[in-house]
Structures are given as C-alpha cells and as structure tokens.
Design an enzyme around this catalytic site. Structure first.
Site, mmCIF file in Angstrom:
data_model
loop_
_atom_site.group_PDB
_atom_site.id
_atom_site.type_symbol
_atom_site.label_atom_id
_atom_site.label_comp_id
_atom_site.label_asym_id
_atom_site.label_seq_id
_atom_site.Cartn_x
_atom_site.Cartn_y
_atom_site.Cartn_z
ATOM 1 C CB THR A 1 -0.940 0.022 1.220
ATOM 2 O OG1 THR A 1 -0.152 -0.090 2.420
ATOM 3 C CG2 THR A 1 -1.949 -1.117 1.163
ATOM 4 C CE1 TYR B 1 -2.320 -0.160 -3.206
ATOM 5 C CE2 TYR B 1 -3.683 1.698 -3.870
ATOM 6 C CZ TYR B 1 -3.480 0.583 -3.076
ATOM 7 O OH TYR B 1 -4.442 0.208 -2.160
#
Length: 295
Positions: free
Chosen positions: A63, A126
């Site tokens: 993350t 991401y």
C-alpha cells in the site's frame, strides 16, 4: 466457520483479529508476512490446504502508493501474484475468497461516485497492480468477493487520522489537499462487513459473488476530513489548539503517484445484497485517544 486471514498486522488485519477473537463459533488463523508469504505459491498452497478454511480473507497488500512507482516488481508480487495464488488455493479447497481492493483502480475523473460497473483506468502502479489482482482473483476462484474501499483509517498502523493528530502537536499551520474527494472508511467497519459476508456464505444463504464497493459517508475532501479530525480532537481535549488549516490543490502538493481526484464510491450494491450500510467515519472519531495509544 473456519477463516484464514492474511495481512494480520495491517489496519484491516488487526481489526479482523479483534472481531474474530470475540466469536466463539469461529476457528481462525491470522497470518502476517512473517508467517505466510503470499507471493510464495508453494507456501500458500501448503497453508491453505492444511487449514482448509471455509473463507479466506486477503487483507495483505502493498500500500505504499508512492514507493510503488519505483518498486514495481514488489508491488506486483504482493498485489497481483499473491492474490492469484490465494485464489487458486481457495478454489482447490472449495473456499470463498474475500479480497480487498481500492478506489485507485479508477482514474478519478468521474463527476459521480463510481459504481462497480464503471470502467477501470488506474493512473498509478499501485492502482494497476491492484486491478491486476482483482482480475486474477476473479479468474481463479469462482466464489470470490472483491471489496473495493478507500481512505482507510483505524487505531492501528499509519493513516491520515494518526498523522493529523501527530502533526497537531508540532504545527500551528497545515496545508491540506482540498480538491481530492472520497469517503473515509473505518477499518473496523470493513472488518464487520467482511465477517457478515462470511457468515452469509457459510450459513448457506444465496450470495451473489463478484465486486462490491464499501466506504464511508458523507463524502469529503482531505481538507474537510482534517477539519473534522481536529474538531473532534479539540472537543475530546486531546489537543490544546487546533492547527490553522489551508486548503491547497493537488498541483501544490506533488507526489510520485497520481491520486484520483474523485475517490467517491457508490455503496448501494452492498446494501442491496447484504444490508451493509456505509462506514460511519464521523462516529469512528468519537474516541481519538485510542488512535494516540496504538502503534
């Protein structure tokens, strides 16, 4: 009910453990990367087959949004390959897989909140690796729930709420981005949603597998979220004086990864199918002392 939780030391993982420990009717194991490396297919197969869970909840993820721009292989291994291996193992033992995804799979250019059917168009490494993880899960495990969420915060780990409380101790003035909109989401509410879905799956209720959105309401900007945090902290006498906030644009706060301007998620589908209401993030700010006392 037997549940296997990955990513047990993250915000969501710790929230899940907190809930499951209070249940007498659940047998669960919660593993972090030191006990289960989800990027190792053999390890995943071994653990899942040995425990043979009814439900696998994948709360493990890479993350670090900005670092992902340079750590592309690591982000892909954790966000794409790991979920793929978990999905294959879950399918092998007949388990359902509940997998967490993100608002970053969208480009953020919509005016309205994103529905599950809206076109994905990630703007960052991401977001791209999380989308690839979604696709891998959907193709490898028939009984899957992909739960997209956004702006997660909790008493655990690092998050926006804890950062704001920490900065309030040392800053009289803060510049906060005001042109990115989303729904702050309390991790314990995500955990409750996942456990409720798991209950429905294991009690034989007719579950519609697929992709769902779950996040908080009302939608706000980061600036408005910060203002609410400081207002709550001041009322709870956790800070002597709230910092003076200035709303700035995304352009004034450049980052390595592109953030969606609109991270608002439409949460009607999950309510229609599971009667799960949006996360009440304002209520989750009622005891901010817990955010100061956890690492």
């Amino acid at each position: 009910m037997k549940i296997l939780v990955t990513g047990s030391k993250g915000q969501l993982g710790q929230s899940l453990v907190r809930l499951l420990e209070a249940r007498n009717d659940v047998e669960f194991i919660a593993l972090d990367r030191d006990k289960l490396d989800i990027t190792n297919k053999q390890e995943v197969d071994s653990v899942v087959v040995a425990f043979s869970p009814d439900v696998v909840i994948n709360a493990a993820a890479y993350t670090a949004v900005d670092k992902a721009e340079s750590e592309t292989k690591l982000a892909a291994a954790i966000n794409r390959d790991g979920p793929s291996f978990l999905a294959e193992a879950a399918q092998k033992v007949g388990a359902a897989l509940l997998h967490i995804s993100t608002d970053y799979v969208f480009d953020g250019k919509n005016a309205e909140p994103y529905s599950e059917q809206d076109q994905t168009a990630p703007q960052s490494v991401y977001g791209q690796t999380k989308l690839e993880g979604e696709l891998a899960v959907a193709s490898a495990c028939e009984r899957h729930i992909i739960l997209r969420t956004a702006w997660v915060f909790s008493e655990y780990g690092n998050n926006f709420v804890k950062t704001m409380l920490r900065l309030a101790e040392t800053h009289d003035n803060l510049n906060i981005v005001g042109d990115q909109l989303g729904g702050p989401t309390y991790a314990l509410d995500i955990a409750k949603a996942l456990v409720l879905i798991s209950d429905q799956i294991t009690t034989g209720r007719d579950v519609e597998y697929g992709t769902y959105h779950f996040s908080g309401l009302p939608h706000v900007s980061w600036y408005e979220f910060a203002r609410a945090i400081f207002s709550a902290a001041e009322k709870q006498t956790l800070i002597a004086k709230r910092p003076v906030l200035k709303s700035i644009t995304t352009a004034e706060y450049p980052t390595a990864a592109t953030r969606p301007a609109n991270s608002k998620l439409n949460v009607q589908k999950i309510f229609n199918h599971f009667e799960i209401e949006a996360s009440d993030w304002q209520r989750a700010l009622n005891d901010l002392s817990a955010y100061q006392n956890n690492g």
